[in-house]
Design an enzyme around this catalytic site. Structure first.
Site, mmCIF file in Angstrom:
data_model
loop_
_atom_site.group_PDB
_atom_site.id
_atom_site.type_symbol
_atom_site.label_atom_id
_atom_site.label_comp_id
_atom_site.label_asym_id
_atom_site.label_seq_id
_atom_site.Cartn_x
_atom_site.Cartn_y
_atom_site.Cartn_z
ATOM 1 N N GLY A 1 0.804 -1.222 0.000
ATOM 2 C CA GLY A 1 0.000 0.000 0.000
ATOM 3 C C GLY A 1 0.838 1.274 0.000
ATOM 4 O O GLY A 1 0.471 2.270 -0.629
ATOM 5 N N ASN A 2 1.981 1.233 0.675
ATOM 6 C CA ASN A 2 2.793 2.444 0.793
ATOM 7 C C ASN A 2 3.485 2.840 -0.513
ATOM 8 O O ASN A 2 4.016 3.933 -0.622
ATOM 9 C CB ASN A 2 3.838 2.283 1.898
ATOM 10 C CG ASN A 2 4.937 1.341 1.481
ATOM 11 O OD1 ASN A 2 4.695 0.176 1.195
ATOM 12 N ND2 ASN A 2 6.135 1.852 1.403
ATOM 13 N N LYS B 1 -3.252 -9.728 -0.428
ATOM 14 C CA LYS B 1 -2.556 -9.594 -1.716
ATOM 15 C C LYS B 1 -1.238 -10.368 -1.750
ATOM 16 O O LYS B 1 -0.807 -10.804 -2.823
ATOM 17 C CB LYS B 1 -2.327 -8.126 -2.084
ATOM 18 C CG LYS B 1 -1.316 -7.384 -1.246
ATOM 19 C CD LYS B 1 -0.110 -6.949 -2.020
ATOM 20 C CE LYS B 1 0.924 -6.235 -1.192
ATOM 21 N NZ LYS B 1 0.941 -6.270 0.228
ATOM 22 N N LYS C 1 -10.877 -9.203 8.885
ATOM 23 C CA LYS C 1 -10.019 -8.209 8.232
ATOM 24 C C LYS C 1 -10.672 -6.822 8.310
ATOM 25 O O LYS C 1 -11.716 -6.586 7.712
ATOM 26 C CB LYS C 1 -9.811 -8.639 6.772
ATOM 27 C CG LYS C 1 -9.186 -7.597 5.893
ATOM 28 C CD LYS C 1 -7.700 -7.542 6.054
ATOM 29 C CE LYS C 1 -7.112 -6.458 5.151
ATOM 30 N NZ LYS C 1 -5.742 -6.114 5.481
HETATM 31 P P1 ADP Z 1 2.028 -3.672 2.906
HETATM 32 O O1 ADP Z 1 1.055 -2.599 2.615
HETATM 33 O O2 ADP Z 1 3.312 -3.486 2.192
HETATM 34 O O3 ADP Z 1 1.468 -5.058 2.782
HETATM 35 P P2 ADP Z 1 1.941 -4.019 5.811
HETATM 36 O O4 ADP Z 1 1.657 -2.856 6.695
HETATM 37 O O5 ADP Z 1 0.875 -5.033 5.635
HETATM 38 O O6 ADP Z 1 2.463 -3.429 4.427
HETATM 39 O O7 ADP Z 1 3.247 -4.787 6.355
HETATM 40 C C1 ADP Z 1 4.457 -4.099 6.591
HETATM 41 C C2 ADP Z 1 4.565 -3.714 8.060
HETATM 42 O O8 ADP Z 1 4.798 -4.860 8.853
HETATM 43 C C3 ADP Z 1 5.716 -2.811 8.397
HETATM 44 O O9 ADP Z 1 5.387 -1.465 8.247
HETATM 45 C C4 ADP Z 1 6.016 -3.152 9.872
HETATM 46 O O10 ADP Z 1 5.551 -2.146 10.722
HETATM 47 C C5 ADP Z 1 5.192 -4.411 10.141
HETATM 48 N N1 ADP Z 1 5.881 -5.507 10.821
HETATM 49 C C6 ADP Z 1 5.287 -6.291 11.745
HETATM 50 N N2 ADP Z 1 6.115 -7.249 12.165
HETATM 51 C C7 ADP Z 1 7.275 -7.090 11.499
HETATM 52 C C8 ADP Z 1 8.512 -7.808 11.502
HETATM 53 N N3 ADP Z 1 8.704 -8.881 12.235
HETATM 54 N N4 ADP Z 1 9.503 -7.347 10.684
HETATM 55 C C9 ADP Z 1 9.306 -6.266 9.902
HETATM 56 N N5 ADP Z 1 8.156 -5.554 9.853
HETATM 57 C C10 ADP Z 1 7.134 -5.960 10.637
HETATM 58 MG MG MG Z 2 -0.124 -5.891 3.991
#
Ligand code: ADP
Ligand code: MG
Length: 328
Positions: A33-34, A229, A150
């Site tokens: 998403g980012n 996704k 979710k």
């Molecule tokens: P995306 O939109 O890329 O799927 P998510 O927010 O679902 O992103 O997943 C990425 C996030 O996972 C990171 O921003 C981080 O804060 C979080 N995170 C949780 N546990 C971990 C971990 N063990 N190592 C790295 N990041 C982690």
């Molecule tokens: Mg995600």
């Protein structure tokens, strides 16, 4: 991203356009998403286009040496569509399957046009891009349908939730609607995607985890659900047969003891090692959990390499110099 990192990323010490190698390895990149909306930003279309340039520029360069499939998330965009439609009573509300389809078009267009511009800028004129509406089959008896978990869409006040006709759960941000997140069973368009990749088209597909459908005889029925996704991308990677599954997100890689003093980013790791960390609970559901699970499923299904890295370091990670790289 600081100026220096940006300059480095956008520097173009160009190789001339190379001759297509028919045996190019296949790379599937799942954009988080980012890649479009930074959590700190308002998320205007101008900002989303600007953010997209960072991963897309790298993918344009990688397309010289890899056959590419691009998938993407849609959480913030579906959230905005839900908020828009809930703010207006003059038009009929749209079901979630339609909103997912809308975001495949919206984000697909943004990725395709950004990629097209970058390819042109780099002088790569022999690449064709296709953006495909993608259905993903789920099982109507998936336990997720009996326990929606979710969170999606806007945050509600306690007063508002009384008037809603869908399940709601208290989250860290407040009350939110929850929907089922069933497992992806198969990608409906896998043969089409494979054929296009074979012909070296860059394929944008599987947006938002795909439109969840169940199969009834010769028909498909859209479901009120969202598919993760990363898990859908792993299924696609397995079914189409790619060499590398790369999940691009907003952290350097997967860490153990995430957020603690003892946090340690994992670099080169074996599947068995990650399985152990997964059992120990280092990767929470809803964020790093599905990425790790997707990486493991891809490898167990015969995949070569799973990578979790930042959108800034996609090229570096493919070259083995950044991110968490999981192999068998
Ligand atoms: P995306 O939109 O890329 O799927 P998510 O927010 O679902 O992103 O997943 C990425 C996030 O996972 C990171 O921003 C981080 O804060 C979080 N995170 C949780 N546990 C971990 C971990 N063990 N190592 C790295 N990041 C982690
Ligand atoms: Mg995600």
């Amino acid at each position: 991203m600081n100026e220096e990192a940006r300059d480095f990323l956008f520097s173009t010490s160009e190789k001339p356009n190379t001759i297509i190698n028919p045996d190019k390895p296949r790379l599937l990149v799942a954009l988080g998403g980012n890649a479009l909306i930074d959590k700190e930003q308002e998320g205007t279309i101008a900002q989303q286009f600007e953010n997209l340039k960072v991963p897309i520029l790298q993918l344009a360069r990688l397309s010289r040496d890899y056959k590419l499939i691009i998938t993407h998330g849609n959480g913030p965009q579906v959230g905005n569509l839900l908020l828009q439609q809930e703010s207006c009573d003059q038009v009929p509300r749209l079901p979630l399957e339609i909103l997912v389809a809308q975001t495949q078009g919206q984000i697909g267009y943004m990725i395709e046009s950004t990629l097209d511009s970058e390819l042109m800028r780099l002088g790569i004129i022999d690449k064709q891009i296709v953006c495909l509406i993608t259905y993903v089959v789920v099982d109507e008896n998936d336990p997720a349908f009996f326990q929606p978990s979710k969170p999606i869409g806007p945050i509600y006040t306690k007063e508002q939730i009384g008037r809603l006709n869908h399940p709601v759960r208290m989250t860290a941000k407040g009350y939110r609607r929850v929907v089922a997140s069933p497992q992806p069973k198969t990608i409906v368009e896998k043969h089409e995607i494979k054929s296009l990749v074979d012909m070296d088209y860059i394929v944008i597909c599987g947006g938002g985890g795909g439109i969840p459908v169940t199969r009834g005889g010769r028909r498909f029925y859209g479901m009120n659900a969202v598919i993760d996704k990363d898990l859908a991308s792993a299924k696609l990677a397995e079914e189409v047969g790619v060499d590398i599954l790369l999940m691009a997100t907003n952290v350097e890689g997967a860490a153990i003891n995430y957020g603690k003093n003892t946090q340690q980013i994992l670099h080169q790791v074996k599947l068995s090692e990650i399985e152990q960390y997964q059992k120990e609970g280092h990767f929470p559901p809803g964020s790093m959990g599905p990425k790790i699970e997707a990486g493991l499923r891809f490898l167990r299904g015969g995949g070569g390499r799973s990578i979790i890295t930042s959108t800034i370091t996609i090229e570096e990670a493919v070259a083995g110099r950044a991110g968490t790289i999981i192999t068998r």
